[in-house]
Motif scaffolding. Sequence first.
Motif, PDB file in Angstrom:
ATOM      1  N   LEU A  17       7.924  30.527  29.596  1.00 54.18           N
ATOM      2  CA  LEU A  17       7.813  31.834  30.245  1.00 54.18           C
ATOM      3  C   LEU A  17       8.996  32.728  29.891  1.00 54.18           C
ATOM      4  O   LEU A  17       8.833  33.944  29.705  1.00 54.18           O
ATOM      5  CB  LEU A  17       7.683  31.670  31.761  1.00 54.18           C
ATOM      6  N   CYS A  18      10.172  32.153  29.764  1.00 53.96           N
ATOM      7  CA  CYS A  18      11.344  32.930  29.343  1.00 53.96           C
ATOM      8  C   CYS A  18      11.164  33.450  27.920  1.00 53.96           C
ATOM      9  O   CYS A  18      11.520  34.597  27.619  1.00 53.96           O
ATOM     10  CB  CYS A  18      12.616  32.101  29.441  1.00 53.96           C
ATOM     11  N   MET A  19      10.613  32.624  27.046  1.00 52.98           N
ATOM     12  CA  MET A  19      10.373  33.058  25.671  1.00 52.98           C
ATOM     13  C   MET A  19       9.366  34.213  25.653  1.00 52.98           C
ATOM     14  O   MET A  19       9.517  35.174  24.904  1.00 52.98           O
ATOM     15  CB  MET A  19       9.863  31.901  24.805  1.00 52.98           C
ATOM     16  N   TYR A  20       8.350  34.117  26.482  1.00 54.20           N
ATOM     17  CA  TYR A  20       7.354  35.182  26.592  1.00 54.20           C
ATOM     18  C   TYR A  20       7.997  36.466  27.113  1.00 54.20           C
ATOM     19  O   TYR A  20       7.818  37.545  26.539  1.00 54.20           O
ATOM     20  CB  TYR A  20       6.217  34.717  27.504  1.00 54.20           C
ATOM     21  N   ALA A  21       8.764  36.355  28.182  1.00 51.50           N
ATOM     22  CA  ALA A  21       9.429  37.532  28.750  1.00 51.50           C
ATOM     23  C   ALA A  21      10.426  38.131  27.768  1.00 51.50           C
ATOM     24  O   ALA A  21      10.555  39.357  27.672  1.00 51.50           O
ATOM     25  CB  ALA A  21      10.121  37.159  30.067  1.00 51.50           C
ATOM     26  N   LEU A  22      11.114  37.288  27.034  1.00 47.85           N
ATOM     27  CA  LEU A  22      12.063  37.773  26.034  1.00 47.85           C
ATOM     28  C   LEU A  22      11.346  38.587  24.971  1.00 47.85           C
ATOM     29  O   LEU A  22      11.838  39.627  24.527  1.00 47.85           O
ATOM     30  CB  LEU A  22      12.808  36.595  25.395  1.00 47.85           C
ATOM     31  N   ARG A  23      10.181  38.124  24.561  1.00 48.98           N
ATOM     32  CA  ARG A  23       9.390  38.863  23.573  1.00 48.98           C
ATOM     33  C   ARG A  23       9.014  40.252  24.111  1.00 48.98           C
ATOM     34  O   ARG A  23       8.992  41.226  23.379  1.00 48.98           O
ATOM     35  CB  ARG A  23       8.141  38.061  23.222  1.00 48.98           C
ATOM     36  N   LEU A  24       8.739  40.344  25.401  1.00 50.63           N
ATOM     37  CA  LEU A  24       8.362  41.625  26.003  1.00 50.63           C
ATOM     38  C   LEU A  24       9.569  42.540  26.219  1.00 50.63           C
ATOM     39  O   LEU A  24       9.487  43.748  25.992  1.00 50.63           O
ATOM     40  CB  LEU A  24       7.667  41.396  27.352  1.00 50.63           C
ATOM     41  N   LEU A  25      10.679  41.948  26.664  1.00 53.29           N
ATOM     42  CA  LEU A  25      11.818  42.739  27.111  1.00 53.29           C
ATOM     43  C   LEU A  25      12.925  42.899  26.074  1.00 53.29           C
ATOM     44  O   LEU A  25      13.671  43.873  26.115  1.00 53.29           O
ATOM     45  CB  LEU A  25      12.414  42.115  28.379  1.00 53.29           C
ATOM     46  N   GLY A  26      13.082  41.913  25.212  1.00 60.06           N
ATOM     47  CA  GLY A  26      14.138  41.985  24.210  1.00 60.06           C
ATOM     48  C   GLY A  26      15.533  41.703  24.744  1.00 60.06           C
ATOM     49  O   GLY A  26      16.515  41.938  24.052  1.00 60.06           O
ATOM     50  N   ASP A  27      15.636  41.209  25.960  1.00 56.07           N
ATOM     51  CA  ASP A  27      16.937  40.921  26.568  1.00 56.07           C
ATOM     52  C   ASP A  27      16.843  39.591  27.308  1.00 56.07           C
ATOM     53  O   ASP A  27      16.037  39.448  28.229  1.00 56.07           O
ATOM     54  CB  ASP A  27      17.321  42.053  27.529  1.00 56.07           C
ATOM     55  N   ARG A  32      15.157  36.100  31.848  1.00 57.46           N
ATOM     56  CA  ARG A  32      15.379  35.014  32.813  1.00 57.46           C
ATOM     57  C   ARG A  32      15.219  35.514  34.249  1.00 57.46           C
ATOM     58  O   ARG A  32      14.643  34.824  35.092  1.00 57.46           O
ATOM     59  CB  ARG A  32      16.752  34.394  32.604  1.00 57.46           C
ATOM     60  N   ASP A  33      15.733  36.704  34.526  1.00 58.43           N
ATOM     61  CA  ASP A  33      15.594  37.273  35.868  1.00 58.43           C
ATOM     62  C   ASP A  33      14.127  37.487  36.229  1.00 58.43           C
ATOM     63  O   ASP A  33      13.694  37.166  37.339  1.00 58.43           O
ATOM     64  CB  ASP A  33      16.348  38.607  35.979  1.00 58.43           C
ATOM     65  N   VAL A  34      13.362  38.032  35.289  1.00 56.01           N
ATOM     66  CA  VAL A  34      11.941  38.295  35.534  1.00 56.01           C
ATOM     67  C   VAL A  34      11.202  36.983  35.814  1.00 56.01           C
ATOM     68  O   VAL A  34      10.381  36.911  36.731  1.00 56.01           O
ATOM     69  CB  VAL A  34      11.323  39.059  34.334  1.00 56.01           C
ATOM     70  N   ASP A  83       3.616  51.584  24.534  1.00 49.47           N
ATOM     71  CA  ASP A  83       2.404  51.435  23.736  1.00 49.47           C
ATOM     72  C   ASP A  83       2.383  50.141  22.936  1.00 49.47           C
ATOM     73  O   ASP A  83       1.320  49.666  22.533  1.00 49.47           O
ATOM     74  CB  ASP A  83       2.239  52.612  22.765  1.00 49.47           C
ATOM     75  N   LEU A  84       3.536  49.555  22.663  1.00 51.38           N
ATOM     76  CA  LEU A  84       3.608  48.362  21.831  1.00 51.38           C
ATOM     77  C   LEU A  84       3.170  47.104  22.564  1.00 51.38           C
ATOM     78  O   LEU A  84       2.934  46.077  21.944  1.00 51.38           O
ATOM     79  CB  LEU A  84       5.039  48.176  21.317  1.00 51.38           C
ATOM     80  N   LEU A  85       3.046  47.171  23.883  1.00 48.99           N
ATOM     81  CA  LEU A  85       2.713  45.982  24.658  1.00 48.99           C
ATOM     82  C   LEU A  85       1.206  45.807  24.787  1.00 48.99           C
ATOM     83  O   LEU A  85       0.472  46.757  24.980  1.00 48.99           O
ATOM     84  CB  LEU A  85       3.322  46.084  26.061  1.00 48.99           C
ATOM     85  N   SER A  86       0.759  44.560  24.669  1.00 45.24           N
ATOM     86  CA  SER A  86      -0.656  44.275  24.863  1.00 45.24           C
ATOM     87  C   SER A  86      -0.953  44.288  26.356  1.00 45.24           C
ATOM     88  O   SER A  86      -0.061  44.195  27.185  1.00 45.24           O
ATOM     89  CB  SER A  86      -0.992  42.917  24.263  1.00 45.24           C
ATOM     90  N   GLU A  87      -2.237  44.387  26.689  1.00 46.43           N
ATOM     91  CA  GLU A  87      -2.602  44.447  28.095  1.00 46.43           C
ATOM     92  C   GLU A  87      -2.602  43.083  28.775  1.00 46.43           C
ATOM     93  O   GLU A  87      -2.332  42.977  29.945  1.00 46.43           O
ATOM     94  CB  GLU A  87      -3.974  45.095  28.243  1.00 46.43           C
ATOM     95  N   VAL A  93      -0.475  34.195  22.428  1.00 46.69           N
ATOM     96  CA  VAL A  93       0.882  34.544  22.844  1.00 46.69           C
ATOM     97  C   VAL A  93       1.470  33.425  23.696  1.00 46.69           C
ATOM     98  O   VAL A  93       2.634  33.056  23.540  1.00 46.69           O
ATOM     99  CB  VAL A  93       0.888  35.891  23.605  1.00 46.69           C
ATOM    100  N   ILE A  94       0.670  32.868  24.572  1.00 46.29           N
ATOM    101  CA  ILE A  94       1.129  31.767  25.423  1.00 46.29           C
ATOM    102  C   ILE A  94       1.482  30.558  24.558  1.00 46.29           C
ATOM    103  O   ILE A  94       2.542  29.944  24.721  1.00 46.29           O
ATOM    104  CB  ILE A  94       0.063  31.416  26.485  1.00 46.29           C
ATOM    105  N   ASP A  95       0.600  30.216  23.610  1.00 44.99           N
ATOM    106  CA  ASP A  95       0.871  29.084  22.717  1.00 44.99           C
ATOM    107  C   ASP A  95       2.148  29.313  21.910  1.00 44.99           C
ATOM    108  O   ASP A  95       2.953  28.399  21.732  1.00 44.99           O
ATOM    109  CB  ASP A  95      -0.297  28.842  21.766  1.00 44.99           C
ATOM    110  N   THR A  96       2.332  30.525  21.410  1.00 45.40           N
ATOM    111  CA  THR A  96       3.533  30.843  20.642  1.00 45.40           C
ATOM    112  C   THR A  96       4.773  30.692  21.508  1.00 45.40           C
ATOM    113  O   THR A  96       5.788  30.133  21.072  1.00 45.40           O
ATOM    114  CB  THR A  96       3.453  32.270  20.070  1.00 45.40           C
ATOM    115  N   SER A  97       4.719  31.155  22.738  1.00 46.43           N
ATOM    116  CA  SER A  97       5.855  31.019  23.659  1.00 46.43           C
ATOM    117  C   SER A  97       6.181  29.562  23.910  1.00 46.43           C
ATOM    118  O   SER A  97       7.354  29.177  23.954  1.00 46.43           O
ATOM    119  CB  SER A  97       5.553  31.726  24.982  1.00 46.43           C
TER     120      SER A  97
END
Length: 174
Positions: A17-27, A32-34, A83-87, A93-97
């Motif tokens: 989940l952190c890897m997924y959030a990192l992909r979305l947020l870039g930080d 980790r907080d999210v 706009d760059l984020l998927s819905e 994406v989950i598998d990649t994370s």
Amino acid sequence: MRLKEFSEFYHRRYMPLCMYALRLLGDDEEARDVVQESFATVWEKLRDGADIADLKSYMYRAVYNRAISLLRSRSDKTNVSLDLLSEEPSEEVIDTSERDAALWEAIDSLPERCREVFLLSKRDGLSREQIAERLDISIKTVENQMTKAFSRLRSRLRPARGSDLLNVFFLPFL
């Protein structure tokens, strides 16, 4: 769901989940907080009796929603485009994370010097000669540490993920 079950779920899903959030947020820190906030919110819902059929999907959606909220608040201040984020957090994406998390956990498990040499080579793109110079070691030591790193990563990733996925992990590094 009991606390013990949720705790086990947390430990299995935290890093992906952190890897997924990192992909979305870039930080990393924001990611980790999210994830922490999402787990806390979901635990409260479960404790209050909510029935969540697919907890894994629910958590990815919760992290996505919280990340989008954070990005929206940030975009109000910095004009960041959403706009760059998927819905939806897709299975791909989950598998990649999950693969990314397994790889980074394996890298983190390497002995310190071995991990340092591996990351300087594969993450930072330094040559064997540059690594040897930077770390004040011989080129042969760099080669030995890289061999050791690949061997340990392969043995750690193969049982948990299968040999096909192992090759996917190393493609960016080769």
